[in-house]
Design a protein around this motif. Structure first.
Motif, PDB file in Angstrom:
ATOM      1  N   GLY A 197       0.645  -0.902   0.123  1.00 52.48           N
ATOM      2  CA  GLY A 197      -0.392  -0.257  -0.068  1.00 52.48           C
ATOM      3  C   GLY A 197       1.092   1.155   0.067  1.00 52.48           C
ATOM      4  O   GLY A 197       0.458   2.668   0.229  1.00 52.48           O
ATOM      5  N   TRP A 198       1.729   0.906   0.023  1.00 58.18           N
ATOM      6  CA  TRP A 198       2.968   2.571  -0.366  1.00 58.18           C
ATOM      7  C   TRP A 198       3.489   2.795  -1.707  1.00 58.18           C
ATOM      8  O   TRP A 198       3.642   1.775  -2.490  1.00 58.18           O
ATOM      9  N   ALA A 199       3.637   4.241  -1.974  1.00 59.98           N
ATOM     10  CA  ALA A 199       3.666   4.859  -3.007  1.00 59.98           C
ATOM     11  C   ALA A 199       5.224   5.367  -3.194  1.00 59.98           C
ATOM     12  O   ALA A 199       5.296   6.115  -2.663  1.00 59.98           O
ATOM     13  N   THR A 200       5.981   4.754  -4.236  1.00 60.28           N
ATOM     14  CA  THR A 200       7.632   5.471  -4.378  1.00 60.28           C
ATOM     15  C   THR A 200       7.507   5.802  -5.625  1.00 60.28           C
ATOM     16  O   THR A 200       7.609   5.398  -6.697  1.00 60.28           O
ATOM     17  N   VAL A 201       8.058   7.241  -5.362  1.00 59.37           N
ATOM     18  CA  VAL A 201       8.454   8.219  -6.662  1.00 59.37           C
ATOM     19  C   VAL A 201       9.848   7.989  -7.366  1.00 59.37           C
ATOM     20  O   VAL A 201      10.748   7.729  -6.661  1.00 59.37           O
ATOM     21  N   VAL A 202       9.682   7.374  -8.344  1.00 59.98           N
ATOM     22  CA  VAL A 202      10.815   7.444  -9.265  1.00 59.98           C
ATOM     23  C   VAL A 202      11.785   8.187 -10.173  1.00 59.98           C
ATOM     24  O   VAL A 202      12.393   8.430 -10.354  1.00 59.98           O
ATOM     25  N   ASP A 203      10.336   8.844 -11.061  1.00 59.29           N
ATOM     26  CA  ASP A 203      10.433  10.187 -12.075  1.00 59.29           C
ATOM     27  C   ASP A 203      10.081  11.076 -11.560  1.00 59.29           C
ATOM     28  O   ASP A 203       8.612  10.872 -10.833  1.00 59.29           O
ATOM     29  N   GLN A 204      10.750  11.831 -10.891  1.00 59.01           N
ATOM     30  CA  GLN A 204       9.625  13.324 -10.043  1.00 59.01           C
ATOM     31  C   GLN A 204       9.313  14.241 -11.210  1.00 59.01           C
ATOM     32  O   GLN A 204       8.547  14.641 -11.175  1.00 59.01           O
ATOM     33  N   ARG A 205       9.813  14.008 -12.870  1.00 60.20           N
ATOM     34  CA  ARG A 205       9.239  14.506 -14.096  1.00 60.20           C
ATOM     35  C   ARG A 205       7.727  14.142 -14.139  1.00 60.20           C
ATOM     36  O   ARG A 205       7.630  13.072 -15.045  1.00 60.20           O
ATOM     37  N   GLY A 206       6.839  15.126 -13.589  1.00 59.63           N
ATOM     38  CA  GLY A 206       5.288  14.346 -14.378  1.00 59.63           C
ATOM     39  C   GLY A 206       5.725  15.152 -15.687  1.00 59.63           C
ATOM     40  O   GLY A 206       5.207  16.169 -16.544  1.00 59.63           O
ATOM     41  N   ARG A 207       4.993  14.430 -16.466  1.00 65.93           N
ATOM     42  CA  ARG A 207       4.396  14.773 -17.702  1.00 65.93           C
ATOM     43  C   ARG A 207       3.635  15.480 -18.060  1.00 65.93           C
ATOM     44  O   ARG A 207       3.051  15.955 -19.247  1.00 65.93           O
ATOM     45  N   ASP A 208       1.808  15.210 -17.214  1.00 60.12           N
ATOM     46  CA  ASP A 208       0.628  16.285 -17.130  1.00 60.12           C
ATOM     47  C   ASP A 208       0.499  16.778 -15.732  1.00 60.12           C
ATOM     48  O   ASP A 208       1.503  17.076 -14.723  1.00 60.12           O
ATOM     49  N   GLU A 209      -0.564  17.856 -15.884  1.00 59.66           N
ATOM     50  CA  GLU A 209      -1.040  18.476 -15.076  1.00 59.66           C
ATOM     51  C   GLU A 209      -1.459  17.212 -14.057  1.00 59.66           C
ATOM     52  O   GLU A 209      -0.669  17.207 -12.702  1.00 59.66           O
ATOM     53  N   MET A 210      -2.019  15.334 -14.249  1.00 57.22           N
ATOM     54  CA  MET A 210      -1.690  14.957 -13.322  1.00 57.22           C
ATOM     55  C   MET A 210      -1.223  14.060 -12.634  1.00 57.22           C
ATOM     56  O   MET A 210      -1.200  14.148 -11.241  1.00 57.22           O
ATOM     57  N   GLU A 211      -0.016  13.864 -12.888  1.00 57.97           N
ATOM     58  CA  GLU A 211       0.975  13.304 -12.991  1.00 57.97           C
ATOM     59  C   GLU A 211       1.829  14.530 -12.061  1.00 57.97           C
ATOM     60  O   GLU A 211       1.810  14.077 -10.718  1.00 57.97           O
ATOM     61  N   ARG A 212       2.248  15.506 -12.120  1.00 59.87           N
ATOM     62  CA  ARG A 212       2.439  16.343 -11.697  1.00 59.87           C
ATOM     63  C   ARG A 212       1.527  16.362  -9.609  1.00 59.87           C
ATOM     64  O   ARG A 212       2.372  16.799  -8.836  1.00 59.87           O
ATOM     65  N   SER A 213       0.363  16.095  -9.839  1.00 60.41           N
ATOM     66  CA  SER A 213      -0.088  16.410  -9.396  1.00 60.41           C
ATOM     67  C   SER A 213       0.040  14.961  -7.804  1.00 60.41           C
ATOM     68  O   SER A 213      -0.208  15.270  -6.612  1.00 60.41           O
ATOM     69  N   VAL A 214      -0.477  14.086  -8.601  1.00 63.20           N
ATOM     70  CA  VAL A 214       0.584  12.566  -8.009  1.00 63.20           C
ATOM     71  C   VAL A 214       1.544  12.847  -7.207  1.00 63.20           C
ATOM     72  O   VAL A 214       1.932  12.204  -5.903  1.00 63.20           O
ATOM     73  N   ILE A 215       2.618  13.158  -7.513  1.00 64.63           N
ATOM     74  CA  ILE A 215       3.884  13.692  -7.305  1.00 64.63           C
ATOM     75  C   ILE A 215       3.939  14.836  -6.128  1.00 64.63           C
ATOM     76  O   ILE A 215       4.195  14.408  -5.029  1.00 64.63           O
ATOM     77  N   GLY A 216       3.138  15.590  -6.379  1.00 65.40           N
ATOM     78  CA  GLY A 216       2.787  16.588  -5.455  1.00 65.40           C
ATOM     79  C   GLY A 216       2.598  15.781  -3.841  1.00 65.40           C
ATOM     80  O   GLY A 216       2.552  16.188  -3.117  1.00 65.40           O
ATOM     81  N   ALA A 217       1.197  14.993  -4.143  1.00 63.88           N
ATOM     82  CA  ALA A 217       0.909  14.502  -3.089  1.00 63.88           C
ATOM     83  C   ALA A 217       1.757  12.969  -2.639  1.00 63.88           C
ATOM     84  O   ALA A 217       1.059  13.151  -1.285  1.00 63.88           O
ATOM     85  N   ILE A 218       2.275  12.752  -3.099  1.00 63.31           N
ATOM     86  CA  ILE A 218       3.554  11.989  -2.249  1.00 63.31           C
ATOM     87  C   ILE A 218       4.541  12.458  -1.448  1.00 63.31           C
ATOM     88  O   ILE A 218       4.448  11.901  -0.408  1.00 63.31           O
ATOM     89  N   GLY A 219       4.686  14.078  -1.783  1.00 64.48           N
ATOM     90  CA  GLY A 219       5.728  14.851  -1.142  1.00 64.48           C
ATOM     91  C   GLY A 219       6.886  15.110  -0.798  1.00 64.48           C
ATOM     92  O   GLY A 219       7.685  13.507  -2.293  1.00 64.48           O
ATOM     93  N   PRO A 220       7.881  15.624  -0.701  1.00 70.34           N
ATOM     94  CA  PRO A 220       9.188  15.708  -1.392  1.00 70.34           C
ATOM     95  C   PRO A 220      10.241  14.634  -1.015  1.00 70.34           C
ATOM     96  O   PRO A 220      11.135  14.028  -1.363  1.00 70.34           O
ATOM     97  N   GLU A 221       9.704  13.788   0.275  1.00 68.63           N
ATOM     98  CA  GLU A 221      10.569  12.343   0.163  1.00 68.63           C
ATOM     99  C   GLU A 221      10.423  11.426  -0.277  1.00 68.63           C
ATOM    100  O   GLU A 221      11.315  10.696  -0.329  1.00 68.63           O
ATOM    101  N   GLY A 222       9.348  11.842  -0.888  1.00 71.86           N
ATOM    102  CA  GLY A 222       9.613  10.271  -2.707  1.00 71.86           C
ATOM    103  C   GLY A 222       8.560   9.052  -1.932  1.00 71.86           C
ATOM    104  O   GLY A 222       8.549   8.019  -2.854  1.00 71.86           O
ATOM    105  N   GLN A 223       7.602   9.081  -0.927  1.00 68.86           N
ATOM    106  CA  GLN A 223       7.532   8.032  -0.724  1.00 68.86           C
ATOM    107  C   GLN A 223       5.672   8.547   0.321  1.00 68.86           C
ATOM    108  O   GLN A 223       5.825   9.339   0.944  1.00 68.86           O
TER     109      GLN A 223
END
Length: 279
Positions: free
Chosen positions: A76-102
């Motif tokens: 149930g955990w999400a881990t960011v591999v690529d910090q570059r979101g390709r559109d607004e939706m992806e950037r929203s998800v990366i932003g929701a995960i937070g600066p720790e990347g998890q």
């Protein structure tokens, strides 16, 4: 004669609910039949019309996981591999995960569903006549819910009238017959709605439902990846075939307490972190 007051109340519930459903059906039939004609839905649009903001968030998470730019662990955990979101939706998800990347998937999904990108998508679909305004109680789906509630209310009122103590001046069988009339009205209204205006969509207007139907019919003509993501957009996480990826989303309704960092799934290469294809 207290049962008469209950009968009048039952008729008020049934009549009001059925009238509002009929008005909603008339409004839906009067919608511009050309709305959305000649355009194709994007995956995000299909996801919103099928399941609302939460479905858009789920589609984004699955799409990023399929591209291995996001790892979704079966815990149930999400881990960011690529910090570059390709559109607004992806950037929203990366932003929701937070600066720790998890982060746990549940709060990420909730935050992404309320992000500005999703609200903008909803506004565009409403303006195009493909989506129902948020909180609009005049839709067919809302009308059907009211009629169902009215049917239950009529049934409860009839039972109350039949269980009233003391003489009523009328046989209980006749009282039950009187209450059967508003109950029959609500049930017949539901049956007619089932055959005439089903499916009842909370999110898509009649024009939006037509586009969704066309998308589903042509799904087999897409490439494998496009067909897969279209299936997730239309049917949700139930369309995910990978067991580990499905397990990741299964945690979203369960309260999961934060664990120490040493117990969280590590990034790429950790054997307990599920990739997009369930490795």
């Amino acid at each position: 004669m207290f049962w008469v007051l209950l009968l009048l109340l039952a008729w008020a519930f049934a009549g009001t609910a059925c009238l509002r459903l009929c008005l909603a059906a008339v409004r839906a039939a009067a919608v511009d039949v050309d709305a959305g004609r000649g355009r194709d839905l994007t995956l995000y649009e299909a996801a919103f019309l099928s399941g609302g903001p939460a479905r858009v968030a789920e589609l984004t998470l699955v799409s990023m996981a399929r591209q291995r730019r996001l790892l979704l662990a079966h815990t149930g955990w999400a881990t960011v591999v690529d910090q570059r979101g390709r559109d607004e939706m992806e950037r929203s998800v990366i932003g929701a995960i937070g600066p720790e990347g998890q982060s746990r998937i549940a709060p990420v999904r909730a935050a992404a569903a309320t992000a500005e990108a999703v609200r903008g998508l909803a506004d565009r679909l409403v303006r195009a006549g493909l989506a129902v305004p948020d909180g609009d109680g005049s839709t067919i789906a809302a009308g059907v819910r009211r009629v169902r509630i009215a049917a239950l209310a009529v049934l409860a009122l009839s039972l109350t009238a039949l269980l009233l103590p003391g003489p009523t001046g009328m046989p209980r069988e006749l009282i039950a017959l009187w209450f059967a009339l508003p109950l029959a009205l609500t049930l017949s209204c539901l049956v007619i709605a089932r055959f005439e205006v089903h499916p009842y969509s909370r999110w898509a207007s009649p024009a939006g439902q037509r586009l969704l139907g066309s998308l589903a019919r042509h799904m087999n003509g897409f490439g494998d990846e496009r067909a897969y993501l279209t299936s997730v957009a239309v049917r949700g996480i139930n369309a995910i075939g990978e067991p580990n990826l499905r397990a990741a989303f299964a945690h979203h309704d369960r309260p999961v307490q934060d664990r120490p960092a040493r117990n969280r799934p590590r990034t790429a290469g950790h054997p307990k972190t599920a990739g997009a294809d369930g490795d």
